[in-house]
Design an enzyme around this catalytic site. Structure first.
Site, PDB file in Angstrom:
ATOM      1  N   ASN A 198      -3.700 -11.946  10.123  1.00 20.19           N
ATOM      2  CA  ASN A 198      -3.824 -10.495  10.091  1.00 20.19           C
ATOM      3  C   ASN A 198      -5.046 -10.164   9.232  1.00 20.19           C
ATOM      4  OD1 ASN A 198      -3.614  -7.754   9.756  1.00 20.19           O
ATOM      5  ND2 ASN A 198      -1.695  -7.796   8.594  1.00 20.19           N
ATOM      6  N   LYS A 202      -6.387  -7.373   8.693  1.00 25.61           N
ATOM      7  CA  LYS A 202      -6.325  -6.040   8.079  1.00 25.61           C
ATOM      8  C   LYS A 202      -7.676  -5.316   8.292  1.00 25.61           C
ATOM      9  CE  LYS A 202      -2.728  -7.754   5.077  1.00 25.61           C
ATOM     10  NZ  LYS A 202      -2.039  -7.726   3.806  1.00 25.61           N
ATOM     11  N   HIS A 257       4.145  -3.208   9.886  1.00 28.23           N
ATOM     12  CA  HIS A 257       3.687  -3.883   8.663  1.00 28.23           C
ATOM     13  C   HIS A 257       3.988  -2.979   7.462  1.00 28.23           C
ATOM     14  CE1 HIS A 257       1.048  -5.673   5.654  1.00 28.23           C
ATOM     15  NE2 HIS A 257       1.060  -6.765   6.406  1.00 28.23           N
ATOM     16  N   GLU A 279       2.256  -2.215   5.015  1.00 28.96           N
ATOM     17  CA  GLU A 279       1.161  -1.300   4.675  1.00 28.96           C
ATOM     18  C   GLU A 279       1.200  -0.065   5.572  1.00 28.96           C
ATOM     19  OE1 GLU A 279      -1.957  -4.257   4.839  1.00 28.96           O
ATOM     20  OE2 GLU A 279      -1.071  -5.191   3.064  1.00 28.96           O
ATOM     21  N   GLU A 287       8.044 -10.417   5.324  1.00 29.79           N
ATOM     22  CA  GLU A 287       6.963 -10.340   4.348  1.00 29.79           C
ATOM     23  C   GLU A 287       7.426  -9.564   3.116  1.00 29.79           C
ATOM     24  OE1 GLU A 287       2.828 -10.819   6.229  1.00 29.79           O
ATOM     25  OE2 GLU A 287       3.357  -8.724   6.429  1.00 29.79           O
ATOM     26  N   GLY A 308      -0.698 -10.289  -0.931  1.00 27.16           N
ATOM     27  CA  GLY A 308      -1.973 -10.112  -1.616  1.00 27.16           C
ATOM     28  C   GLY A 308      -1.892 -10.285  -3.122  1.00 27.16           C
ATOM     29  N   SER A 343       0.974 -14.232   0.726  1.00 33.02           N
ATOM     30  CA  SER A 343       0.227 -15.240  -0.041  1.00 33.02           C
ATOM     31  C   SER A 343       0.413 -16.661   0.491  1.00 33.02           C
ATOM     32  CB  SER A 343       0.577 -15.158  -1.528  1.00 33.02           C
ATOM     33  OG  SER A 343       0.182 -13.895  -2.055  1.00 33.02           O
TER      34      SER A 343
HETATM   35  P1  13P Z   1      -1.620 -12.058   2.163  1.00 26.24           P
HETATM   36  O1  13P Z   1      -1.556 -13.394   2.888  1.00 26.24           O
HETATM   37  O2  13P Z   1      -2.998 -11.664   1.771  1.00 26.24           O
HETATM   38  O3  13P Z   1      -0.636 -12.027   1.022  1.00 26.24           O
HETATM   39  O4  13P Z   1      -1.137 -10.943   3.216  1.00 26.24           O
HETATM   40  C1  13P Z   1       0.059 -11.106   3.886  1.00 26.24           C
HETATM   41  C2  13P Z   1       0.170 -10.064   4.936  1.00 26.24           C
HETATM   42  O5  13P Z   1       0.388  -8.902   4.642  1.00 26.24           O
HETATM   43  C3  13P Z   1      -0.020 -10.467   6.330  1.00 26.24           C
HETATM   44  O6  13P Z   1       0.372  -9.464   7.208  1.00 26.24           O
END
Ligand code: 13P
Length: 261
Positions: free
Chosen positions: A10, A12, A100, A102, A172, A178, A218
Site C-alpha cells: 500500500n 498510500k 483502511h 486512515e 492492521e 507507521g 510495520s
Molecule cells: P506500515 O507498514 O508503514 O506500518 O503501514 C501499514 C499499513 O497501513 C498498510 O496499509
C-alpha cells in the site's frame, strides 16, 4: 487446500507516476519467477499512477497484481473527486483496499460506507482487501476483539458465503501502523484466528478456510518470517517497506529467511 499468501504494497500518498514506473520495473527485476509463483503480490499505487503501472506490468509481463487504495460505491455520477469501481476494473485492477484505518480516521468513513464500497468493488468484478484494526486505547481497554469483529461483520454484511471465501481481510492494529511497533506474532495470530472463527460462525467452515487474512503494521523483512509462519496469517499489507524494491522484496521472499525469536 493451502491458502496462497498475498503480500500487498500500500503506497498510500507516495510516488508520482515516474517514481511508480521505476519502482515496478525494479520489482520485476528483483522478484524472480519462483518468488511470484510461491506468493501472490499486489501493488496499490495512488490513482494517478495506475495507468502507468498497469502498462509496465502488462508490457513487461511482471506477475504482480494491480491494486487500488480506495474507491467510491457509485458506478458514476456527480461525485466530484471520486473514482468509480468500474473505472478501476477497466485498468485491470484486481484488489481494492477498503476501509483502511486512515480512511476511517482521517476521512470519516463509516462501517456502512465500507460495506457499500465492498459490494461495489465485487459488483465490478474485483476483490476487496477489507481492513480492520483497533487503536491503542481500545486494545488497552480490552476492546480489540469487539472492534475488529464488529468491523468485519459490518463490512461484509449481506454477502454470500462463497463470495466471502474469495475475499481478503487485513488486520492492521492502528498503533502498529507507521510506528515501527509491530504486533508480536502471537498477538497478530490471536486476532487473525479470531477473525477466521468469526467468518466461520457467520458464513461457515468453507468460507473461513479459504478467506485470506493479512497482517499489517510495520511489517519488514526481518519480522515477516515469524508473522507468516502463523497458521491464520496468509500475507501482509505493507506500507513504508513497500516504497522501495529491496525492502518490499525482502518481505515477499520471507521464505528465504529463518524465522526470528
Ligand atoms: P506500515 O507498514 O508503514 O506500518 O503501514 C501499514 C499499513 O497501513 C498498510 O496499509
Amino acid at each position: 487446500m493451502a491458502r496462497m499468501p498475498l503480500i500487498s504494497g500500500n503506497w498510500k500518498m507516495h510516488h508520482n507516476h515516474f517514481d511508480a514506473i521505476a519502482l515496478v520495473q525494479k520489482l520485476g527485476y528483483v522478484l524472480g519467477k519462483d518468488d511470484l509463483e510461491a506468493v501472490e503480490v499486489s501493488v496499490h499505487p495512488p490513482f494517478t499512477d495506475l495507468r502507468s503501472v498497469q502498462t509496465v506490468l502488462e508490457s513487461d509481463k511482471i506477475g504482480i497484481a494491480l491494486g487500488a487504495q480506495n474507491c467510491h460505491w457509485e458506478e458514476k455520477g456527480a461525485f466530484t473527486g471520486e473514482v468509480a469501481p468500474p473505472m478501476l476494473a477497466k485498468l485491470n485492477v484486481r484488489y481494492v483496499i477498503v476501509g483502511h484505518s486512515e480512511r476511517r480516521e482521517l476521512f470519516g468513513e463509516t462501517d456502512d460506507d465500507v460495506n457499500r464500497k465492498v459490494k461495489a468493488v465485487l459488483k465490478a468484478g474485483m476483490t476487496t482487501i477489507l481492513c480492520c484494526g483497533e487503536t491503542l486505547e481500545e486494545r488497552e481497554a480490552g476492546g480489540t476483539d469487539a472492534k475488529v469483529t464488529g468491523q468485519v461483520l459490518a463490512g461484509l454484511d449481506g454477502l454470500k458465503a462463497d463470495v466471502v471465501g474469495g475475499l481478503v481481510i487485513a488486520y492492521e492494529p492502528i498503533w502498529a501502523i507507521g510506528t515501527g511497533r509491530t504486533a508480536s506474532a502471537e498477538d497478530a495470530q490471536a486476532v487473525c484466528g479470531l477473525l477466521r472463527r468469526t467468518v466461520a460462525g457467520k458464513w461457515g467452515a468453507a468460507a473461513a478456510e479459504s478467506v485470506r487474512i493479512q497482517y499489517g503494521g510495520s511489517v519488514k523483512g526481518d519480522n515477516a518470517p515469524a508473522l507468516m509462519a502463523c497458521p491464520d496469517i496468509d500475507g501482509a499489507l505493507v506500507g513504508g517497506a513497500a516504497l522501495e524494491a529491496e525492502s518490499f522484496a525482502a518481505i515477499v521472499q520471507f521464505r528465504l529467511a529463518a524465522p526470528q525469536g
